[in-house]
Write an enzyme that holds these catalytic residues in place. Structure first.
Site, PDB file in Angstrom:
ATOM      1  N   TRP A 128      -4.635   5.344  -3.193  1.00  0.00           N
ATOM      2  CA  TRP A 128      -3.465   4.685  -2.598  1.00  0.00           C
ATOM      3  C   TRP A 128      -3.565   3.170  -2.696  1.00  0.00           C
ATOM      4  O   TRP A 128      -2.909   2.437  -1.958  1.00  0.00           O
ATOM      5  CB  TRP A 128      -3.312   5.108  -1.128  1.00  0.00           C
ATOM      6  N   SER A 129      -4.393   2.687  -3.591  1.00  0.00           N
ATOM      7  CA  SER A 129      -4.709   1.262  -3.666  1.00  0.00           C
ATOM      8  C   SER A 129      -3.492   0.369  -3.944  1.00  0.00           C
ATOM      9  O   SER A 129      -2.777   0.548  -4.946  1.00  0.00           O
ATOM     10  CB  SER A 129      -5.748   1.056  -4.775  1.00  0.00           C
ATOM     11  N   ASN A 130      -3.279  -0.606  -3.080  1.00  0.00           N
ATOM     12  CA  ASN A 130      -2.210  -1.584  -3.313  1.00  0.00           C
ATOM     13  C   ASN A 130      -2.530  -2.453  -4.526  1.00  0.00           C
ATOM     14  O   ASN A 130      -1.635  -2.872  -5.260  1.00  0.00           O
ATOM     15  CB  ASN A 130      -2.036  -2.490  -2.084  1.00  0.00           C
TER      16      ASN A 130
END
Ligand SMILES: *Cc1c(COP(=O)(O)O)cnc(C)c1O
Length: 318
Positions: A73-75
């Site tokens: 889910w890395s921004n």
């Protein structure tokens, strides 16, 4: 095209809003929110400023390929994938954990934008900077620029200090920002006027290593540590991506009063830390506080279920 939408050619302008919250007003504290979540629809928040000079260096070089690292889910991965597509830079991401049957929304976006995804076991991920592993990636993809996890390095200081020029920073006594790697905070520290205090809220448990990491980033960027900053080591709510009922409640309170959404991994924790400081009497009457909304709303897609569960838990217990 709107300048806000062409990555890195010029900095976007974003709103600063005064947050009208009863508890802050009763304590005589002005709270403003710098809405970096409005920087760009895809290259959200602080990631714009972290990637800005990394991209400049890549675009100037004769290798137009970047490899980086992150979770599902890395921004950072999300922003990198979009920026790569827009600027014609090939992107590869090493993702922590085995390939799932169904990709997260974040990784679906990244893949759609042309990023190559390389899933590795958690054990391999812990050794992600191992030279043998990197060589195997070079054999597969060709030469690349390596952007560390979270996109941090000395180049983020030049980018993130520009965040302060998006508002009248002389109007504030304290600026508060969530920390992952601490790169963004390092930029704020480098750019701050003398009298401004900077508070970082590490979202990882045991974040005291960040004192050294931040000093290292400043040192490598050639910036003398001006002091006047500290970390709130109690603001992590149990660790990275952990949500407590208190956090869920605080985010809801903020949203209902302001209409602005926070997310629980970073910005929610930064606001909760300020709320706690306020109730502990640590924010003086008359002080002016700037909270940086570092964005990251795309990651919320992975947290909605836990968030609603914690919110109902907080209601049951109150
Ligand atoms: C990545 C991120 C941070 C942390 O930034 P660092 O420079 O790693 O400290 C904070 N907030 C949001 C929303 C992020 O996506």
């Amino acid at each position: 095209m709107n300048v806000n939408e062409f990555p890195f050619s010029s900095n976007p302008s974003v709103p600063v809003v005064t947050v009208e919250l009863a508890d802050f007003q009763a304590a005589g504290v002005r709270l403003d929110l710098l809405r970096l979540d409005r920087v760009h629809p895809m290259i959200s928040g602080n990631k714009w400023f972290k990637l800005k000079y990394a991209f400049e260096a890549v675009l100037r070089s004769d290798c137009q390929r970047v490899l980086s690292f992150g979770g599902a889910w890395s921004n950072h991965i999300h922003a990198l994938a979009f920026a790569g597509r827009e600027r014609g830079v090939e992107t590869i991401a090493v993702i922590r954990g085995d390939e799932p049957v169904k990709l997260s929304d974040t990784l679906q976006d990244a893949q759609r934008w042309g990023m190559s995804l390389e899933f590795v076991s958690r054990a391999q991920y812990r050794n992600k900077y191992d030279e043998v592993f990197l060589q195997s990636l070079r054999a597969r993809y060709g030469e690349f620029h390596l952007l560390p996890e979270g996109g941090s390095g000395e180049w983020v200081v030049a980018g993130c200090r520009e965040i302060l020029s998006l508002c009248d920073i002389a109007d504030y006594d304290l600026v508060c920002c969530a920390c992952g790697t601490g790169g963004t905070l390092a930029g704020l520290i480098a750019g701050k006027p003398k009298g401004l205090a900077v508070l970082g809220v590490p979202v990882l448990k045991g974040g005291d290593f960040l004192y050294q990491d931040i000093r290292n980033i400043l040192f490598r960027a050639g910036v003398d540590d001006p002091g006047g900053w500290e970390l709130d080591l109690e603001g992590h709510e149990g660790g990275y991506a952990k949500i407590t009922p208190a956090l869920a409640l605080s985010m809801r309170y903020f949203f209902e009063a302001t209409g602005v959404e926070l997310e629980p991994v970073y910005t929610g924790k930064a606001f909760l830390a300020l709320q706690r400081k306020l109730s502990a009497g640590e924010l003086a009457w008359g002080s002016r506080v700037l909270l940086i909304h570092t964005g990251g709303m795309q990651g919320l897609r992975g947290m909605q279920e836990t968030l609603s569960k914690r919110l109902s838990q907080s209601r049951e217990s109150s």
